[in-house]
Scaffold this active site. Sequence first.
Site, PDB file in Angstrom:
ATOM      1  N   SER A  83       0.778  -1.245   0.000  1.00  0.00           N
ATOM      2  CA  SER A  83       0.000   0.000   0.000  1.00  0.00           C
ATOM      3  C   SER A  83       0.807   1.291   0.000  1.00  0.00           C
ATOM      4  CB  SER A  83      -0.928   0.014   1.226  1.00  0.00           C
ATOM      5  OG  SER A  83      -0.169   0.069   2.422  1.00  0.00           O
ATOM      6  N   ASP A 133      -8.945   5.701  -2.452  1.00  0.00           N
ATOM      7  CA  ASP A 133      -9.344   6.801  -3.321  1.00  0.00           C
ATOM      8  C   ASP A 133      -8.291   7.100  -4.383  1.00  0.00           C
ATOM      9  OD1 ASP A 133      -7.400   7.912  -1.653  1.00  0.00           O
ATOM     10  OD2 ASP A 133      -8.601   9.642  -1.055  1.00  0.00           O
ATOM     11  N   GLU A 134      -7.085   6.555  -4.235  1.00  0.00           N
ATOM     12  CA  GLU A 134      -6.013   6.856  -5.183  1.00  0.00           C
ATOM     13  C   GLU A 134      -6.280   6.275  -6.579  1.00  0.00           C
ATOM     14  OE1 GLU A 134      -1.962   6.834  -3.919  1.00  0.00           O
ATOM     15  OE2 GLU A 134      -2.523   6.844  -1.803  1.00  0.00           O
ATOM     16  N   LYS A 162      -4.153  -1.263  -7.452  1.00  0.00           N
ATOM     17  CA  LYS A 162      -5.429  -1.288  -6.725  1.00  0.00           C
ATOM     18  C   LYS A 162      -6.602  -1.095  -7.684  1.00  0.00           C
ATOM     19  CE  LYS A 162      -6.278  -1.637  -2.971  1.00  0.00           C
ATOM     20  NZ  LYS A 162      -6.624  -2.857  -2.159  1.00  0.00           N
ATOM     21  N   TYR A 349      14.632   8.823   1.468  1.00  0.00           N
ATOM     22  CA  TYR A 349      14.707  10.249   1.786  1.00  0.00           C
ATOM     23  C   TYR A 349      16.082  10.884   1.642  1.00  0.00           C
ATOM     24  CZ  TYR A 349       9.921  10.036   3.450  1.00  0.00           C
ATOM     25  OH  TYR A 349       8.570   9.885   3.502  1.00  0.00           O
TER      26      TYR A 349
END
Length: 353
Positions: A83, A133-134, A162, A349
Amino acid sequence: MILVTGGAGFIGANFVLDWVSVVGEPVVNLDKLTYAGNLETLSSLNGDSRHLFVHGDICDRALVEELLATHRPRAIVHFAAESHVDRSIHGPGDFVRTNIEGTFTLLEAARGYWSALDADAKSAFRFLHVSTDEVYGSLGAGDPAFTEQHPFEPNSPYSASKAASDHLVRAWHHTYGLPVVTTNCSNNYGPYHFPEKLIPLMITNALAGKPLPVYGDGMQIRDWLYVKDHCSAIRRVLEAGRLGETYNVGGWNEKPNIEIVHTICSLLDELKPDPAGSYRRLVTHVADRPGHDRRYAIDARKLERELGWKPAETFETGIRKTVEWYLANNQWVANVQSGAYRDWISKNYEARQ
């Protein structure tokens, strides 16, 4: 008895805890225990006969069929998924396997099981697919929120996988008659959230005195849904959702990421002040991720209109509960921050500084 997939992950584990507490019906919990699966989250259910944990993969058709034949669940609630958008950019293959192939495997096993049930059990059975919702893509600043009729326009390997799984679930209903319902939720937050996602990452980094990495200008807007509200929505859809339908689940809390970060800093300044100064000093803007969607917004009126559900928490009450939980459960956080987690944070990062 219900079968839950991915029930050791963030949303799945919260759902299992909530289900056993509120409903009391037994749960068979199938989870592969990847990096984000954590049995410590479910430790309060140790010895509870209502919770049976099975370590396994949803892509293992024989295992899924064995569980269905042995435990005869009245419903499958399918959370299991890779996810994290950033992880999907670095390694999309896992997302294709779990989210697409895994959902296909579950659907086929469920179809065979459901087809052999007697008339009453067949009528009562449900396959509830939990999605995001993506799948709808990105919105402009003035665009209306996503409704269930919004076209799919996924922009990341995660959201594409998804969207594919949503299409499979829909097709298995329309082609084979499998009794399915789908929920598409906005960004969840709350207890037991793996600290790679925005809110838990900001909390844990701030408490450790580390930089708070904010992508780009931080003005990416999301709708935020407290995880326990999400759990109550899934219970309601499972209970009364119309077959073949999709229900958007949102918190009615559209906020830019930078506001979320500042809110967390303010709460920590209040609840655990740092002698070195406000936690806002740690905010560090880093290079944005590729294809970063600018805005998501969920229109959850269908769920309220048809099934009477709406969130119990505002963002202000939910985020305070979340920060308080992390402050009270520092050992849980320390236990999940393994070497593999540290390697991932470094990979994602450090090159963005």
